[in-house]
Design a protein around this motif. Structure first.
Motif, PDB file in Angstrom:
ATOM      1  N   ILE A  76       0.851  -1.187   0.000  1.00 21.10           N
ATOM      2  CA  ILE A  76       0.000   0.000   0.000  1.00 21.10           C
ATOM      3  C   ILE A  76       0.887   1.237   0.000  1.00 21.10           C
ATOM      4  N   LEU A  77       0.733   2.068  -0.996  1.00 24.70           N
ATOM      5  CA  LEU A  77       1.465   3.333  -1.042  1.00 24.70           C
ATOM      6  C   LEU A  77       0.655   4.358  -0.258  1.00 24.70           C
ATOM      7  N   ASP A  78       1.061   4.569   0.978  1.00 26.23           N
ATOM      8  CA  ASP A  78       0.370   5.483   1.888  1.00 26.23           C
ATOM      9  C   ASP A  78       1.250   6.707   2.098  1.00 26.23           C
ATOM     10  N   ASP A  79       0.947   7.787   1.405  1.00 21.38           N
ATOM     11  CA  ASP A  79       1.730   9.012   1.533  1.00 21.38           C
ATOM     12  C   ASP A  79       1.173   9.957   2.588  1.00 21.38           C
ATOM     13  N   ARG A 124      11.570   6.604  -4.241  1.00 20.73           N
ATOM     14  CA  ARG A 124      10.451   6.215  -5.111  1.00 20.73           C
ATOM     15  C   ARG A 124      10.957   5.502  -6.360  1.00 20.73           C
ATOM     16  N   HIS A 149       9.809   1.626  -7.141  1.00 16.91           N
ATOM     17  CA  HIS A 149       9.188   1.166  -8.385  1.00 16.91           C
ATOM     18  C   HIS A 149       9.845  -0.120  -8.878  1.00 16.91           C
ATOM     19  N   LEU A 188      -1.455  -4.177  -5.476  1.00 17.22           N
ATOM     20  CA  LEU A 188      -1.038  -2.804  -5.209  1.00 17.22           C
ATOM     21  C   LEU A 188      -2.266  -1.950  -4.933  1.00 17.22           C
ATOM     22  N   ARG A 189      -2.203  -1.192  -3.845  1.00 21.10           N
ATOM     23  CA  ARG A 189      -3.257  -0.242  -3.515  1.00 21.10           C
ATOM     24  C   ARG A 189      -2.610   1.063  -3.048  1.00 21.10           C
ATOM     25  N   ARG A 190      -3.335   2.147  -3.212  1.00 17.06           N
ATOM     26  CA  ARG A 190      -2.848   3.447  -2.783  1.00 17.06           C
ATOM     27  C   ARG A 190      -3.878   4.083  -1.871  1.00 17.06           C
ATOM     28  N   THR A 202      -7.346   0.772   3.920  1.00 15.17           N
ATOM     29  CA  THR A 202      -7.187  -0.130   2.783  1.00 15.17           C
ATOM     30  C   THR A 202      -7.132  -1.582   3.231  1.00 15.17           C
ATOM     31  N   GLU A 235      -4.064  -2.063  -8.388  1.00 15.22           N
ATOM     32  CA  GLU A 235      -3.699  -0.920  -9.210  1.00 15.22           C
ATOM     33  C   GLU A 235      -2.456  -1.276 -10.035  1.00 15.22           C
ATOM     34  N   TRP A 251       1.373   4.882 -10.702  1.00 16.68           N
ATOM     35  CA  TRP A 251       1.745   5.571  -9.469  1.00 16.68           C
ATOM     36  C   TRP A 251       2.720   6.731  -9.692  1.00 16.68           C
TER      37      TRP A 251
END
Length: 452
Positions: A33-36, A49, A53, A72-74, A80, A172, A177
């Protein structure tokens, strides 16, 4: 039973306790999970980053080879994961324990839905304690206590099978991304130096094991390949610390390297007990230190960032950082000390630059290292210790290193290359010193006295 494997900075299959436990439970849904939002100001930097990738791409291929896949989830990690449990019918999340404050908060929020495993440290930092049962604030004591707990267990192999769920949740696309830089692409030099992914990490560890007996003698020489260069792989968990520990088994000079490996555990212990260590002085008395501010200081900061200070060893390091996403460890100390002591610019501004430019910028390691150099940390140099970059450059034979990264000086002799200004042979296209060493030292010492 279906379980979720929550991946963060543990992008590997080898020696992955959470994966092993999830595979034992039943079908596994691996998810990144890309949690920014959760990290706030400490969302991963630009260089990281780029690595992320390519590391996720490599991990996805490795999972596919095992008959699995990477989801993949953001978005918000807790929300999530909760949604994924509903989608998949999973009743448990397996994950490796993390120590960044935002991940600890997320782990707490998940409560009994998450099963945490140890896998990114030689030993859990909270288990390494003083005789009084308190956390260590000084590394030397930490290392002595940790040593009594070593060696760590041998690394575990990849599970033979990773069962898939009856139905995969939606994923995703990595390319959507936007992790890779463009317009401009400032990462063109990264691929020349680095190959992200677990396979490359294991190969690098094996190669370094053949050189570890020279580590003590060679690690401080920027022009030589004397360090392991494993830090980016360790940062995203493409290899476990205990796998690195055991990679150098049987080598007579392994202990010095293992002490450096253990430093990562120590720094996570520091930020566990002081979560805001990346933003606050470890010693509050330094809150009074009169850092330079304003346009002149900003111009000096920019000159430092771009490698235009007139100090060859500093400029070489900063250009290496920008080009490759990495800097030799000895030069990291020299460049950090120069910003803090010579330019009297707040260590946090340098820390932020490293966070964005370093491929291996761990939250704990980055903040503790900067405060160590600054003298503001709980375990650090005295502020009055000011590294002399010109002397350091000569002592550690940095001539060829400078020629590589500062091509304006490629024709300067060995005798003059460390200080072409003083030798009277500075090329016209290379800047004069931004400040004299003596002047900078006196200004820094005065600032230190004012803080005290």
């Amino acid at each position: 039973m279906t379980t979720i494997l929550w991946l963060r900075q543990d992008l590997r299959l080898h020696d992955h306790p959470a994966l092993i436990a999830a595979a034992h439970d039943g079908a596994v849904v691996p998810v990144y999970i890309l949690d920014d939002d959760a990290p706030g100001d400490w969302a991963i930097g630009g260089a990281q980053r780029w690595w992320l990738h390519h590391s996720l791409s490599a991990l996805a291929k490795a999972l596919e080879a095992k008959g699995s896949k990477l989801i993949l989830r953001r978005g918000d990690a807790v929300e999530t994961l909760t949604a994924l449990m509903d989608e998949t019918g999973a009743d448990r999340i397996h994950a490796i324990r993390h120590y960044e404050p935002w991940w600890r908060k997320a782990e707490d929020a998940l409560g009994d839905r998450i099963c945490l495993h140890d896998g990114n440290h030689l030993a859990r930092p909270e288990h390494v304690r003083t005789g009084a049962g308190t956390p260590f604030k000084v590394y030397s004591g930490f290392w002595r206590a940790l040593s009594q707990m070593m060696p760590p267990a041998k690394p575990e192999p990849v599970p033979h099978t990773i069962r898939s769920p009856d139905r995969w949740p939606k994923s995703e696309k990595l390319g959507d991304w936007g992790l890779l830089p463009s317009k401009p692409d400032w990462s063109t030099g990264f691929g020349e130096d680095w190959t992200p992914g677990e396979a490359a990490a294991l190969e690098r560890a094996e190669d370094f094991a053949d050189k570890v007996d020279d580590y003590e003698a060679m690690r401080n020489l920027p022009a030589e390949e004397g360090t392991s260069r494993l830090s980016p792989h360790l940062h995203l968990g493409e290899i476990s610390p205990r796998a690195v520990w055991h990679a150098v088994d049987g080598h007579r000079e392994a202990e010095k390297f293992r002490k450096e490996l253990a430093w990562r555990d120590f720094t996570d212990g520091v930020v566990m007990t002081m979560p805001d260590y990346a933003d606050a002085n470890g010693r509050p008395k330094f809150d009074k230190l009169p850092w330079r501010k304003g346009k002149t200081a900003d111009a000096d900061l920019k000159a430092w960032q771009e490698g235009r200070t007139g100090y060859p060893i500093v400029d070489a390091g900063m250009r290496q950082l920008w080009t490759t996403g990495w800097m030799h460890n000895r030069v990291r100390m020299i460049t950090a000390s120069f910003l803090i002591k010579h330019l009297l610019i707040d260590w946090r501004r340098g820390e932020r630059w490293f966070w964005d430019c370093l491929l291996c910028a761990d939250y704990g390691n980055n903040s503790v290292n900067w405060q160590w150099v600054a003298g503001t940390g709980v375990d650090s140099n005295m502020f009055s210790r000011i590294m002399a970059p010109l002397t350091q450059s000569e002592k550690f034979e940095a001539g060829d290193y400078i020629r590589r990264w500062v091509p304006e000086l490629k024709d300067v002799s060995d005798a003059a290359i460390h200080d072409p200004d003083e030798a009277g042979c500075r090329p016209k296209d290379y800047p004069a010193k931004i400040i004299g060493h003596r002047e900078a030292r006196e200004r820094a010492l005065a600032a230190g006295r004012e803080a005290r």
